[in-house]
Write a protein that holds these residues in place. Structure first.
Motif, PDB file in Angstrom:
ATOM      1  N   THR A  53      -3.740   1.963 -13.481  1.00  0.00           N
ATOM      2  CA  THR A  53      -2.490   2.244 -14.164  1.00  0.00           C
ATOM      3  C   THR A  53      -1.343   1.940 -13.210  1.00  0.00           C
ATOM      4  O   THR A  53      -1.541   1.771 -11.994  1.00  0.00           O
ATOM      5  CB  THR A  53      -2.414   3.714 -14.592  1.00  0.00           C
ATOM      6  N   HIS A  54      -0.143   1.916 -13.751  1.00  0.00           N
ATOM      7  CA  HIS A  54       1.023   1.651 -12.917  1.00  0.00           C
ATOM      8  C   HIS A  54       1.163   2.707 -11.821  1.00  0.00           C
ATOM      9  O   HIS A  54       1.381   2.381 -10.644  1.00  0.00           O
ATOM     10  CB  HIS A  54       2.281   1.618 -13.785  1.00  0.00           C
ATOM     11  N   GLN A  55       1.006   3.962 -12.176  1.00  0.00           N
ATOM     12  CA  GLN A  55       1.161   5.037 -11.201  1.00  0.00           C
ATOM     13  C   GLN A  55       0.110   4.975 -10.106  1.00  0.00           C
ATOM     14  O   GLN A  55       0.404   5.172  -8.920  1.00  0.00           O
ATOM     15  CB  GLN A  55       1.094   6.404 -11.899  1.00  0.00           C
ATOM     16  N   ALA A  56      -1.123   4.680 -10.487  1.00  0.00           N
ATOM     17  CA  ALA A  56      -2.198   4.575  -9.493  1.00  0.00           C
ATOM     18  C   ALA A  56      -1.942   3.416  -8.531  1.00  0.00           C
ATOM     19  O   ALA A  56      -2.145   3.542  -7.316  1.00  0.00           O
ATOM     20  CB  ALA A  56      -3.542   4.395 -10.192  1.00  0.00           C
ATOM     21  N   ALA A  57      -1.485   2.291  -9.076  1.00  0.00           N
ATOM     22  CA  ALA A  57      -1.209   1.125  -8.236  1.00  0.00           C
ATOM     23  C   ALA A  57      -0.085   1.420  -7.247  1.00  0.00           C
ATOM     24  O   ALA A  57      -0.166   1.050  -6.069  1.00  0.00           O
ATOM     25  CB  ALA A  57      -0.846  -0.066  -9.114  1.00  0.00           C
ATOM     26  N   VAL A  58       0.967   2.097  -7.711  1.00  0.00           N
ATOM     27  CA  VAL A  58       2.086   2.452  -6.837  1.00  0.00           C
ATOM     28  C   VAL A  58       1.628   3.403  -5.732  1.00  0.00           C
ATOM     29  O   VAL A  58       2.001   3.260  -4.559  1.00  0.00           O
ATOM     30  CB  VAL A  58       3.229   3.085  -7.658  1.00  0.00           C
ATOM     31  N   SER A  59       0.791   4.381  -6.090  1.00  0.00           N
ATOM     32  CA  SER A  59       0.294   5.348  -5.101  1.00  0.00           C
ATOM     33  C   SER A  59      -0.547   4.662  -4.031  1.00  0.00           C
ATOM     34  O   SER A  59      -0.393   4.931  -2.829  1.00  0.00           O
ATOM     35  CB  SER A  59      -0.534   6.430  -5.797  1.00  0.00           C
ATOM     36  N   ILE A  60      -1.427   3.751  -4.457  1.00  0.00           N
ATOM     37  CA  ILE A  60      -2.298   3.055  -3.506  1.00  0.00           C
ATOM     38  C   ILE A  60      -1.491   2.140  -2.591  1.00  0.00           C
ATOM     39  O   ILE A  60      -1.675   2.133  -1.370  1.00  0.00           O
ATOM     40  CB  ILE A  60      -3.375   2.256  -4.258  1.00  0.00           C
ATOM     41  N   LEU A  61      -0.566   1.381  -3.179  1.00  0.00           N
ATOM     42  CA  LEU A  61       0.245   0.480  -2.352  1.00  0.00           C
ATOM     43  C   LEU A  61       1.204   1.247  -1.453  1.00  0.00           C
ATOM     44  O   LEU A  61       1.491   0.826  -0.336  1.00  0.00           O
ATOM     45  CB  LEU A  61       1.019  -0.491  -3.240  1.00  0.00           C
ATOM     46  N   GLY A  62       1.697   2.386  -1.938  1.00  0.00           N
ATOM     47  CA  GLY A  62       2.546   3.222  -1.095  1.00  0.00           C
ATOM     48  C   GLY A  62       1.789   3.731   0.121  1.00  0.00           C
ATOM     49  O   GLY A  62       2.312   3.729   1.242  1.00  0.00           O
ATOM     50  N   THR A  63       0.545   4.142  -0.090  1.00  0.00           N
ATOM     51  CA  THR A  63      -0.299   4.582   1.028  1.00  0.00           C
ATOM     52  C   THR A  63      -0.569   3.429   1.984  1.00  0.00           C
ATOM     53  O   THR A  63      -0.522   3.596   3.212  1.00  0.00           O
ATOM     54  CB  THR A  63      -1.631   5.137   0.492  1.00  0.00           C
ATOM     55  N   ALA A  64      -0.845   2.247   1.424  1.00  0.00           N
ATOM     56  CA  ALA A  64      -1.094   1.063   2.254  1.00  0.00           C
ATOM     57  C   ALA A  64       0.131   0.721   3.094  1.00  0.00           C
ATOM     58  O   ALA A  64       0.009   0.368   4.277  1.00  0.00           O
ATOM     59  CB  ALA A  64      -1.479  -0.116   1.375  1.00  0.00           C
ATOM     60  N   ALA A  65       1.310   0.839   2.504  1.00  0.00           N
ATOM     61  CA  ALA A  65       2.541   0.556   3.243  1.00  0.00           C
ATOM     62  C   ALA A  65       2.711   1.517   4.414  1.00  0.00           C
ATOM     63  O   ALA A  65       3.104   1.111   5.516  1.00  0.00           O
ATOM     64  CB  ALA A  65       3.743   0.647   2.300  1.00  0.00           C
ATOM     65  N   CYS A  66       2.392   2.782   4.194  1.00  0.00           N
ATOM     66  CA  CYS A  66       2.467   3.770   5.274  1.00  0.00           C
ATOM     67  C   CYS A  66       1.499   3.429   6.402  1.00  0.00           C
ATOM     68  O   CYS A  66       1.851   3.502   7.590  1.00  0.00           O
ATOM     69  CB  CYS A  66       2.168   5.165   4.734  1.00  0.00           C
ATOM     70  N   LEU A  67       0.278   3.052   6.047  1.00  0.00           N
ATOM     71  CA  LEU A  67      -0.737   2.714   7.056  1.00  0.00           C
ATOM     72  C   LEU A  67      -0.344   1.478   7.853  1.00  0.00           C
ATOM     73  O   LEU A  67      -0.499   1.441   9.081  1.00  0.00           O
ATOM     74  CB  LEU A  67      -2.092   2.508   6.380  1.00  0.00           C
ATOM     75  N   VAL A  68       0.172   0.461   7.156  1.00  0.00           N
ATOM     76  CA  VAL A  68       0.603  -0.761   7.845  1.00  0.00           C
ATOM     77  C   VAL A  68       1.737  -0.445   8.809  1.00  0.00           C
ATOM     78  O   VAL A  68       1.767  -0.936   9.942  1.00  0.00           O
ATOM     79  CB  VAL A  68       1.043  -1.839   6.829  1.00  0.00           C
ATOM     80  N   TYR A  69       2.659   0.406   8.374  1.00  0.00           N
ATOM     81  CA  TYR A  69       3.782   0.780   9.242  1.00  0.00           C
ATOM     82  C   TYR A  69       3.290   1.507  10.496  1.00  0.00           C
ATOM     83  O   TYR A  69       3.748   1.231  11.610  1.00  0.00           O
ATOM     84  CB  TYR A  69       4.757   1.670   8.476  1.00  0.00           C
ATOM     85  N   ILE A  70       2.348   2.424  10.323  1.00  0.00           N
ATOM     86  CA  ILE A  70       1.817   3.178  11.463  1.00  0.00           C
ATOM     87  C   ILE A  70       1.111   2.248  12.449  1.00  0.00           C
ATOM     88  O   ILE A  70       1.311   2.328  13.667  1.00  0.00           O
ATOM     89  CB  ILE A  70       0.856   4.282  10.974  1.00  0.00           C
ATOM     90  N   VAL A  71       0.288   1.340  11.921  1.00  0.00           N
ATOM     91  CA  VAL A  71      -0.425   0.382  12.779  1.00  0.00           C
ATOM     92  C   VAL A  71       0.564  -0.489  13.541  1.00  0.00           C
ATOM     93  O   VAL A  71       0.406  -0.755  14.743  1.00  0.00           O
ATOM     94  CB  VAL A  71      -1.387  -0.477  11.947  1.00  0.00           C
ATOM     95  N   GLU A  72       1.606  -0.949  12.865  1.00  0.00           N
ATOM     96  CA  GLU A  72       2.621  -1.778  13.521  1.00  0.00           C
ATOM     97  C   GLU A  72       3.320  -1.025  14.647  1.00  0.00           C
ATOM     98  O   GLU A  72       3.542  -1.577  15.731  1.00  0.00           O
ATOM     99  CB  GLU A  72       3.652  -2.245  12.491  1.00  0.00           C
ATOM    100  N   GLN A  73       3.644   0.232  14.404  1.00  0.00           N
ATOM    101  CA  GLN A  73       4.317   1.031  15.431  1.00  0.00           C
ATOM    102  C   GLN A  73       3.393   1.291  16.629  1.00  0.00           C
ATOM    103  O   GLN A  73       3.832   1.251  17.784  1.00  0.00           O
ATOM    104  CB  GLN A  73       4.805   2.349  14.835  1.00  0.00           C
ATOM    105  N   LEU A  74       2.128   1.542  16.357  1.00  0.00           N
ATOM    106  CA  LEU A  74       1.169   1.730  17.454  1.00  0.00           C
ATOM    107  C   LEU A  74       1.020   0.449  18.269  1.00  0.00           C
ATOM    108  O   LEU A  74       0.984   0.480  19.498  1.00  0.00           O
ATOM    109  CB  LEU A  74      -0.188   2.151  16.885  1.00  0.00           C
ATOM    110  N   ARG A  75       0.933  -0.671  17.569  1.00  0.00           N
ATOM    111  CA  ARG A  75       0.768  -1.963  18.257  1.00  0.00           C
ATOM    112  C   ARG A  75       1.968  -2.277  19.149  1.00  0.00           C
ATOM    113  O   ARG A  75       1.808  -2.770  20.276  1.00  0.00           O
ATOM    114  CB  ARG A  75       0.581  -3.063  17.216  1.00  0.00           C
TER     115      ARG A  75
END
Length: 231
Positions: A53-75
């Motif tokens: 669903t739209h809401q599920a897709a937004v939640s998953i991509l929002g989580t992915a965006a957070c993880l990518v940001y954290i990895v980038e900051q650690l790197r």
């Protein structure tokens, strides 16, 4: 004696944490990066269309965006642990991205903002354009581009972008969402021409962010003008 031990320890430590240097530039084919770009974007679009669903897709991509940001900051902020990101550095990063944010963050943010902003059929078209047309134009342009239009862009690469975008619009609106084929063809021609021209502009913003958002805006406007349903 202690100084020698300290020196040996320092050399050993630097050796164990040193990561391979990224040497590729935007003028290199860098197939692992292109394939990752294509597979992640295409996979996200297919999963969204078939399962979420739209809401599920937004939640998953929002989580992915957070993880990518954290990895980038650690790197970026913990270079002493650079070897942890050796695979990322070797296969996916360009030389200029070693000391600054990579294209991964604009990519996932482009997908997330597209999902948040547009109806499903428009969002899917934009996501597939970013995932397929963008790397296809780069590969064809680098490998076969001989006729330059503007700086950094070739006729061959732009033709690949146009054809890919046309086929994506035709497939998504015509087959996945079963709209009138004559209107879909007209939509595909108009949007592909506009997006191909936009892709040539020397904009300094990351195209992973601009392509899906601009694609969504143009497609949404044109569907309203042509009377093609988006819900």
């Amino acid at each position: 004696m202690n100084k020698e031990n300290d020196t040996e320890s320092s050399v050993e430590s630097s050796t164990t944490t040193e990561a391979p240097k990224a040497t590729a530039t935007r003028h290199d084919l860098q197939f692992p990066r292109r394939f990752f770009h294509l597979s992640m974007g295409t996979g996200a679009g297919i999963i969204y269309y078939m399962f979420l669903t739209h809401q599920a897709a937004v939640s998953i991509l929002g989580t992915a965006a957070c993880l990518v940001y954290i990895v980038e900051q650690l790197r970026l902020n913990y270079p002493e642990h650079a070897s942890t990101f050796s695979i990322l550095t070797k296969y996916l990063l360009r030389a200029e991205e070693q000391l600054k944010e990579s294209a991964g963050m604009p990519f996932v943010m482009g997908l997330l903002l597209t999902l948040l902003s547009f109806p499903k059929v428009v969002a899917l078209t934009s996501i597939f354009t970013l995932a397929i047309a963008d790397p296809m134009s780069a590969v064809i342009g680098i490998r076969f581009g001989k006729n330059r239009i503007v700086k950094g862009k070739s006729l061959e690469g732009s033709a690949a972008f146009f054809i890919s975008t046309f086929l994506i619009i035709f497939g998504v609106f015509g087959f996945l969402f079963d709209n009138d084929m004559s209107l879909v063809t007209l939509l595909a021609i108009i949007v592909s021409l506009v997006m191909t021209a936009f892709e040539m502009l020397p904009i300094k913003l990351d195209d992973n962010l601009t392509i899906p958002i601009v694609m969504g805006l143009i497609t949404w406007f044109c569907t309203g003008f042509l009377g093609i349903p988006t819900v």
